[in-house]
Design an enzyme around this catalytic site. Structure first.
Site, mmCIF file in Angstrom:
data_model
loop_
_atom_site.group_PDB
_atom_site.id
_atom_site.type_symbol
_atom_site.label_atom_id
_atom_site.label_comp_id
_atom_site.label_asym_id
_atom_site.label_seq_id
_atom_site.Cartn_x
_atom_site.Cartn_y
_atom_site.Cartn_z
ATOM 1 N N ASP A 56 0.813 -1.215 0.000
ATOM 2 C CA ASP A 56 0.000 0.000 0.000
ATOM 3 C C ASP A 56 0.849 1.269 0.000
ATOM 4 O O ASP A 56 0.642 2.167 0.818
ATOM 5 C CB ASP A 56 -0.934 0.011 1.223
ATOM 6 C CG ASP A 56 -1.688 -1.292 1.388
ATOM 7 O OD1 ASP A 56 -2.185 -1.807 0.386
ATOM 8 O OD2 ASP A 56 -1.771 -1.787 2.531
ATOM 9 N N GLU A 221 -10.959 0.436 -3.185
ATOM 10 C CA GLU A 221 -10.408 0.812 -1.876
ATOM 11 C C GLU A 221 -9.182 1.689 -2.094
ATOM 12 O O GLU A 221 -8.897 2.130 -3.212
ATOM 13 C CB GLU A 221 -10.034 -0.451 -1.088
ATOM 14 C CG GLU A 221 -9.041 -1.346 -1.813
ATOM 15 C CD GLU A 221 -8.811 -2.689 -1.138
ATOM 16 O OE1 GLU A 221 -9.382 -2.916 -0.053
ATOM 17 O OE2 GLU A 221 -8.066 -3.511 -1.688
#
Length: 552
Positions: A56, A221
């Site tokens: 991420d 997301e």
């Protein structure tokens, strides 16, 4: 753009063909865009740029410097901060969250903790927002990305809020966008935007759903919010970590409605699920995108993609099949920025000659200073045989395991330890740990020291380890080695003189943990609740490429 058009051919997908193109046909064009020095031996880079688990990633540029942060879940210190001058070569400079702000993280909590942090620079300060899916949204900030950072502030106590990203608009109004964790609230694929207080410490409203991805972008997301040429852009991955794609949304109004477009997909390449990441511009106005690829036991490794803007939409990578969607590059020209420190690398080896641990190290949970010392014996790391876990089914329950990420597809780790037990319950050694682990452990039985090979499967289910092989040691000093081969197949060996190594145990297939890759680690421990005075001194921890001579 000449480079883009010529490299769109299927026959130029490999790094080799891209290198031939760059050197043989596009050199003058490249130099016009990217004026590197003539002595540069290579005008290209290869993906992945970081062969290690920095999931991420978010990236920003401040002046001539680039900074990258990533998820760290329940490991401490948390939120590693990396620095680069060229977007290709990175080095760890600190951590934004030294300790997680809740006592539950005094023990390992696989899959919980810090998810998908965002990094921004605003009003002369560096801001990090992160979501804890069980506790809420937190913020930390600093005037120096290397730290120190202010303690975490709970911006919003909430369950299931994840992947937050702040944004300050031109009129000064602050916003926060986030996604949702289905495992906590029963739904996902929704992006929600809130107004944020000017000090960044408080959510001001109930929020607005700015995008629902259920029909076209399931599991959307990790939103990152930007503004360019009058458009608001939300870069957000969808489709799942392993086989998903990168979506971009755009609107003239921050509240929407947003148009959506897939801008990066695996396509015909070997780079599966090109996933969550960050758009960044260089000083020269070049656009680049950094994202991760899920590689199982190796974790979520980092790739760099070129970005070209077409009709105010980003094209990430290269459109190899002409369908209007970019695909990841394996090799490409280097960004046209300062390349003077292109030799820096993420830290791995440690000779323990400093008064502090190397920045490559993390514990499996919040740590305490009494677990270790670097001053008791010069040039050694001393790990005390403590066990903070109230119950210990296996070594996976321990917070005091000192870990590093896998740094390459194939590598060797060698360490030397001197064992000083207080009782037969004490042990120390070298371990490779994901949701399964294998370890070499030095123990003491009666008047004899022994080295054992142990394995444990499904550690999160509380399974017990199995010792399959044991050898005697004439003295409590031993060299331990772990070879990690391609495919994350591991073998262990040991030596009493640092020259001749003998195998111990069987081949071990490393596996990933909960949202993280497998890790290589050292440890010293004892029976839970016991007040042991034992310790293990580690002389060094050396990481080398597989097949190269080991340093003595």
């Amino acid at each position: 753009m000449i480079i883009k058009k010529m490299m769109s051919s299927r026959h130029q997908r490999s790094c080799f063909h891209q290198r031939i193109f760059l050197i043989g046909f596009g050199l003058l064009t490249i130099l016009a865009i990217n004026p590197l020095t003539a002595e540069s031996p290579d005008l290209t880079y290869s993906n992945p740029i970081i062969q290690a688990d920095y999931s991420d990633p978010d990236v920003i540029r401040v002046g001539d410097d680039f900074y990258l942060i990533s998820s760290s879940f329940s490991q401490a210190p948390g939120v590693p901060v990396l620095h680069s001058r060229n977007l290709v070569n990175w080095q760890i400079i600190g951590y934004a969250v030294p300790h997680l702000p809740d006592s539950i993280y005094d023990l390992p909590q696989p899959g919980r903790g810090i998810w998908a942090p965002a990094l921004r620079y605003h009003n002369g300060e560096y801001w990090v927002y992160y979501g804890d899916p069980d506790l809420g949204i937190f913020m930390v900030k600093s005037q120096n990305p290397a730290g120190p950072w202010e303690p975490p502030v709970l911006v919003k106590q909430a369950c299931g809020w994840i992947d937050p990203c702040p944004f300050w608009d031109d009129d000064g109004q602050a916003y926060l966008i986030h996604a949702w964790a289905k495992s906590r609230v029963g739904f996902n694929s929704i992006l929600t935007l809130h107004k944020l207080s000017s000090d960044g410490r408080q959510i001001l409203d109930e929020g607005v759903t700015v995008f629902d991805g259920h029909s076209t972008h399931p599991t959307i997301e990790g939103p990152k919010l930007y503004k360019r040429n009058g458009y608001y852009y939300i870069f957000a991955p969808a489709g799942g970590v392993t086989n998903g794609w990168q979506t971009v949304l755009r609107s003239k109004n921050i509240l929407g409605p947003y148009e959506d477009k897939i801008v990066l997909e695996q396509g015909t390449t070997a780079i599966n699920g090109p996933h969550q990441g960050a758009w960044v511009e260089t000083q020269e106005g070049e656009s680049w995108f950094i994202h991760f690829q899920d590689k199982g036991a190796y974790g979520r490794i980092i790739h760099l993609q070129p970005v070209e803007w077409l009709d105010d939409w980003p094209m990430i990578g290269i459109d190899l099949d002409g369908n209007g969607i970019g695909e990841p590059v394996q090799c490409f020209r280097r960004p046209g920025v300062d390349d003077s420190i292109s030799t820096i690398k993420i830290q791995t080896s440690d000779e323990f000659e400093s008064n502090s641990l190397g920045l490559q190290w993390q514990w499996r949970a919040n740590f305490k200073s009494e677990w270790f010392t670097l001053s008791a014996r010069s040039g050694y790391l001393r790990l005390f045989t403590v066990n903070p876990a109230p119950v210990c089914h296996n070594l996976g329950d321990l917070p005091n395991i000192l870990t590093q990420k896998f740094p390459a597809e194939a590598f060797t780790v060698t360490t030397k330890l001197s064992f000083h037990p207080d009782s037969n319950d004490d042990q120390a050694g070298l371990i490779i740990i994901g949701n399964d682990y294998a370890a070499l452990k030095v123990i003491h039985r009666g008047a004899q020291y022994q080295l054992t090979y142990a394995e444990c499967a499904e550690i999160e289910k509380g399974k017990s380890e199995i010792i399959s092989e044991t050898v005697g040691l004439n003295k409590p000093e031993v060299f331990l080695k772990a070879n990690v081969g391609e495919g994350a197949v591991c073998t262990f060996s040991y030596s009493t003189d640092g020259e001749k190594y003998l195998p111990l145990g069987r081949k071990f297939q490393a596996v990933k943990g909960k949202w993280v890759g497998s890790q290589i680690a050292i440890f010293a421990t004892t029976k839970p609740g016991k007040n042991s005075r034992g310790y293990a001194d580690f002389d060094f921890f050396r990481v080398t490429s597989m097949g190269k001579d080991e340093p003595k």
